[in-house]
Motif scaffolding. Structure first.
Motif, PDB file in Angstrom:
ATOM      1  N   UNK A  53       0.979  -1.125  -0.088  1.00 31.87           N
ATOM      2  CA  UNK A  53      -0.155   0.028  -0.246  1.00 31.87           C
ATOM      3  C   UNK A  53       0.896   1.196  -0.005  1.00 31.87           C
ATOM      4  N   UNK A  54       1.836   1.353   1.021  1.00 30.70           N
ATOM      5  CA  UNK A  54       2.803   2.236   0.962  1.00 30.70           C
ATOM      6  C   UNK A  54       3.622   2.733  -0.505  1.00 30.70           C
ATOM      7  N   UNK A  55       3.756   1.634  -0.993  1.00 32.35           N
ATOM      8  CA  UNK A  55       4.628   1.736  -2.334  1.00 32.35           C
ATOM      9  C   UNK A  55       3.905   2.292  -3.434  1.00 32.35           C
ATOM     10  N   UNK A  56       2.817   1.918  -3.360  1.00 34.59           N
ATOM     11  CA  UNK A  56       1.752   2.148  -4.569  1.00 34.59           C
ATOM     12  C   UNK A  56       1.220   3.820  -4.144  1.00 34.59           C
ATOM     13  N   UNK A 103      -4.672  11.285  -4.891  1.00 35.20           N
ATOM     14  CA  UNK A 103      -5.939  11.361  -4.284  1.00 35.20           C
ATOM     15  C   UNK A 103      -6.723   9.834  -4.443  1.00 35.20           C
ATOM     16  N   UNK A 104      -6.541   9.444  -5.381  1.00 35.71           N
ATOM     17  CA  UNK A 104      -7.086   8.195  -5.771  1.00 35.71           C
ATOM     18  C   UNK A 104      -6.491   7.249  -4.813  1.00 35.71           C
ATOM     19  N   UNK A 105      -5.211   7.014  -4.438  1.00 35.61           N
ATOM     20  CA  UNK A 105      -4.630   5.976  -3.804  1.00 35.61           C
ATOM     21  C   UNK A 105      -5.080   6.524  -2.252  1.00 35.61           C
ATOM     22  N   UNK A 113      -3.117   3.549   6.274  1.00 35.19           N
ATOM     23  CA  UNK A 113      -1.790   3.994   6.543  1.00 35.19           C
ATOM     24  C   UNK A 113      -1.792   5.184   7.783  1.00 35.19           C
ATOM     25  N   UNK A 114      -2.955   5.326   8.271  1.00 37.25           N
ATOM     26  CA  UNK A 114      -3.302   6.274   9.448  1.00 37.25           C
ATOM     27  C   UNK A 114      -2.860   7.616   9.059  1.00 37.25           C
ATOM     28  N   UNK A 115      -3.363   8.110   7.865  1.00 40.31           N
ATOM     29  CA  UNK A 115      -3.401   9.310   7.314  1.00 40.31           C
ATOM     30  C   UNK A 115      -4.530  10.241   7.698  1.00 40.31           C
ATOM     31  N   UNK A 116      -4.322  11.538   7.991  1.00 40.01           N
ATOM     32  CA  UNK A 116      -5.356  12.438   8.396  1.00 40.01           C
ATOM     33  C   UNK A 116      -5.403  13.503   7.416  1.00 40.01           C
ATOM     34  N   UNK A 163       3.380   2.530   6.873  1.00 44.04           N
ATOM     35  CA  UNK A 163       3.316   1.256   5.954  1.00 44.04           C
ATOM     36  C   UNK A 163       4.468   0.175   6.389  1.00 44.04           C
ATOM     37  N   UNK A 164       5.505   0.643   6.985  1.00 47.52           N
ATOM     38  CA  UNK A 164       6.526  -0.344   7.518  1.00 47.52           C
ATOM     39  C   UNK A 164       7.404  -0.397   6.562  1.00 47.52           C
ATOM     40  N   UNK A 165       7.442   0.446   5.374  1.00 47.81           N
ATOM     41  CA  UNK A 165       8.393   0.158   4.254  1.00 47.81           C
ATOM     42  C   UNK A 165       9.714   0.459   4.772  1.00 47.81           C
TER      43      UNK A 165
END
Length: 318
Positions: A53-56, A103-105, A113-116, A163-165
């Protein structure tokens, strides 16, 4: 009690007692196996699904960072009377396109991903930068640009953490992560500083000794990052069991090194070592070529990282 005694005991029980005894034995076996299954599922989630998810999510950011900086520098040129209307329009459209992709991702993965409100703040800063450029007041350019650039880098770092990347556990994918999450954003920042010095030197038709020294330092820092990228990629290739990482990333990295070497040589010839300075159009064309090749290398490395993470997800699933 010996195992043969247990089965002898079970054989003398009624069917219902036998069923209960066998069920208890099976439950005990599952209890011992459960921690292994749980750990495997957690690793799949943390170092597989979340990393993917983080990569994309981060993939549009390389071009977004570049287009924002170019838009800002074009605004400086326009404010000094240069006709760059068409270029400004092109980069404005490019920024809007990249933001739409983010915005799509964001709609898909922001919760995971705990984004606000990070993206909303970025969009507000972009509007402020557009307004400053349209008004043509160079004194008001820097604040919204610096704020927007900082917010983009902070969001990249935030996604890397959530994302733990940044904790990628395997050497083949770790150095791919290191490139897209850490090294390439840093390299873009250094190149943007070089471009800023170059633009202002061209506009003012002179460069201070301090600025020359800063360009020398930036040149050395850029070369250091390129060397680190090469070493990291070689480690990734050596530890890649699939044999896919080198074909996906070697040629774009080599092309980036070659483009950068040419650009920095011309920069030295026309700006750093020149007295008086003599910037030519080929300097800006070379900078644009470096930008495009860096984005190409980012995209290929990000795609290789996606491939490696999907392999890990499949492994954990099995």
């Amino acid at each position: 009690m010996k195992s043969s005694g247990i089965f002898s005991w079970i054989s003398r029980r009624s069917y219902s007692q036998k069923f209960l005894a066998i069920g208890l034995l099976f439950a005990l076996a599952l209890t011992g196996f459960y921690p292994m299954v749980r750990d495997q599922l957690l690793r799949r989630e943390q170092y597989g699904v979340k990393e993917l998810q983080g990569t994309l999510y981060l993939r549009p950011f390389s071009r977004l960072l570049e287009d924002v900086t170019t838009y800002h520098l074009l605004g400086v040129q326009a404010a000094h009377g240069q006709d760059v209307t068409e270029q400004l329009r092109q980069h404005e459209t490019a920024v809007e396109t990249s933001l739409a992709e983010v915005n799509e991702w964001h709609a898909l993965y922001a919760e995971s991903l705990l984004l606000e409100d990070e993206l909303a703040n970025i969009e507000a800063s972009w509007v402020a930068l557009q307004s400053a450029v349209q008004e043509g007041d160079t004194e008001n350019f820097e604040a919204p640009y610096n704020q927007l650039n900082d917010q983009l880098l902070q969001l990249i770092s935030r996604v890397g953490d959530t994302s733990s990347l940044v904790l990628d556990p395997d050497l083949d994918t770790y150095y791919l992560m290191d490139a897209v999450l850490l090294k390439l954003p840093e390299l873009q920042g250094l190149l943007n500083q070089v471009a800023d010095y170059t633009f202002h030197a061209d506009i003012e038709n002179e460069i201070s000794d301090t600025a020359r020294l800063e360009l020398v330092v930036l040149n050395n820092q850029i070369q250091t990052i390129l060397d680190e990228l090469q070493k990291g990629m070689e480690t990734s290739w050596q530890n890649d069991d699939t044999g896919e990482m080198r074909p996906r990333t070697e040629a774009p990295l080599q092309a980036l090194n070659e483009q950068m070497e040419t650009y920095l040589a011309v920069l030295d010839e026309q700006i750093i070592s020149a007295d008086p300075i003599a910037p030519q159009s080929d300097l800006y064309a070379l900078k644009n070529a470096v930008d495009e090749q860096m984005i190409a290398y980012y995209d290929s490395t990000s795609a290789a990282l996606e491939f490696g993470i999907n392999n890990r997800i499949e492994l954990y699933g099995n």
